[in-house]
Write a protein that holds these residues in place. Structure first.
Motif, short mmCIF file in Angstrom:
data_model
loop_
_atom_site.label_atom_id
_atom_site.label_comp_id
_atom_site.label_asym_id
_atom_site.label_seq_id
_atom_site.Cartn_x
_atom_site.Cartn_y
_atom_site.Cartn_z
N ALA A 32 32.53 43.45 38.77
CA ALA A 32 32.99 41.64 38.66
C ALA A 32 33.33 41.94 40.28
O ALA A 32 34.08 40.81 40.98
N PHE A 33 34.70 43.08 40.74
CA PHE A 33 35.52 42.39 40.56
C PHE A 33 35.34 43.48 42.70
O PHE A 33 35.81 42.68 43.98
N MET A 35 32.23 41.86 42.87
CA MET A 35 31.09 40.86 44.18
C MET A 35 32.08 40.27 44.23
O MET A 35 32.06 39.64 45.34
N PHE A 36 33.34 39.70 43.63
CA PHE A 36 34.30 39.25 43.87
C PHE A 36 35.25 39.51 45.36
O PHE A 36 35.16 38.91 46.17
N SER A 37 35.19 40.76 45.71
CA SER A 37 35.39 41.71 46.66
C SER A 37 35.08 41.03 47.92
O SER A 37 35.10 40.20 48.85
N PHE A 39 32.30 38.51 48.51
CA PHE A 39 32.31 37.10 48.50
C PHE A 39 33.00 36.31 48.78
O PHE A 39 33.03 34.83 48.54
N VAL A 40 34.37 36.26 48.13
CA VAL A 40 35.35 36.24 47.99
C VAL A 40 36.82 36.60 48.97
O VAL A 40 36.97 35.92 50.57
N ILE A 41 36.89 38.09 49.17
CA ILE A 41 37.65 37.94 49.40
C ILE A 41 37.70 38.57 51.00
O ILE A 41 38.61 37.84 51.77
#
Length: 305
Positions: A32-33, A35-37, A39-41
């Protein structure tokens, strides 16, 4: 007899065993981290980096340092957009208040209350585009619903969305409709968890009306109130849809907000670096609020332990 060699036993006190309480959660969080990195970070970091360059979206990029921010703080349209965002923020805080009183009204066992609940719930499921189109028709000074009601009374509706003084407030009013419905749903859910025994005990002690609401009911709705305010503030800061549908920032940028001004610069004016600077400022404003929200959340959790 020949000696038989047995494999050495694996040490029980291995690194994994000593740190499994840390390693296992990290293994579960890692996908999850990642994917978050991605598409977000990464997009956030890329947007901040773009705010220091001059770029039209195609062609070479030119490093200009803080020049975009210097132009931004000397841009009257930026300050007008920021002020409009403050108007959105202040007036949008009416949504939790109105939603609370609507929820209190709907939290009654009377004939036909389910039909009334569905009517109040309707704005929440309608698209923002539809809301914008409906209110644009409402405000039409010639054929709109409000003008049709006022004509028999001899009153004439001014052109709200064409007025520099009223366009922003007309769009905010349209936004309050679905936002109030959302807050109403939160409070209706919270009212289901209110302790009826405490309410009855307070009534036996003579509490009623406003005192009963403030001293007994509202403290039990603290969680719903907190979420309603958080969602309302974030919705006010990222307001875009209704402005794009109803006024496109006009007339003369009088109803512009930061999100739409960013979009206008990036898509129509080909000033990607300048738009990224606007996005960075908006991101910092939201960061300040998110940090405050997390601090309050941690404080409340510590207080309940």
């Amino acid at each position: 007899m020949t000696d038989i060699a047995f494999p050495a036993a694996r040490p029980r006190n291995s690194f994994f065993r000593r740190n499994r309480l840390v390693i296992m959660p990290l293994l579960f969080i890692a996908p999850a981290f990642g994917m978050f990195s991605l598409f977000v970070i990464y997009p956030i970091a890329q947007s901040i980096a773009l705010s220091f360059i001059e770029w039209q979206g195609i062609g070479p990029k030119k490093w200009i340092g803080f020049q975009n921010y210097i132009m931004l703080f000397n841009d009257p349209v930026f300050w007008k957009s920021l002020v409009n965002n403050i108007y959105w923020l202040v007036l949008f805080l009416l949504a939790p208040v109105i939603g609370l009183f609507v929820a209190l009204y709907l939290n009654q066992k009377v004939f036909g209350i389910r039909l009334i609940k569905s009517l109040f719930f309707f704005p929440f499921v309608v698209s923002q585009v539809v809301v914008g189109l409906v209110f644009t028709w409402f405000y039409d000074p010639a054929f709109g619903l409000i003008a049709t009601i006022l004509k028999p009374l001899g009153l004439q509706l001014p052109s709200i969305l064409a007025s520099e003084d009223w366009a922003t407030f007309g769009v905010i009013t349209a936004g309050l409709w679905p936002q109030t419905a959302y807050c109403m749903i939160l409070y209706l859910t919270g009212l289901n968890s209110v302790n009826p025994e405490m309410v009855e005990a307070a009534r036996l002690d003579g509490a009623k009306g406003w005192n009963l609401l403030v001293k007994i009911v509202l403290p039990q709705l603290r969680a719903a109130t907190f979420i309603a305010i958080v969602v309302t503030v974030i919705g006010a800061l990222r307001s875009f849809d209704l402005v794009a549908i109803m006024t496109e920032g006009g007339p003369y940028n009088s109803s512009n907000v930061l999100a739409f001004y960013m979009y206008d610069n990036a898509i129509f004016r080909y000033r990607v670096g300048y738009a990224a600077a606007i996005a960075t400022i908006l991101f910092l404003i939201m960061d300040i609020y998110i940090v405050w929200f997390l601090m309050r959340l941690l404080k409340n959790e510590k207080g309940t332990r």
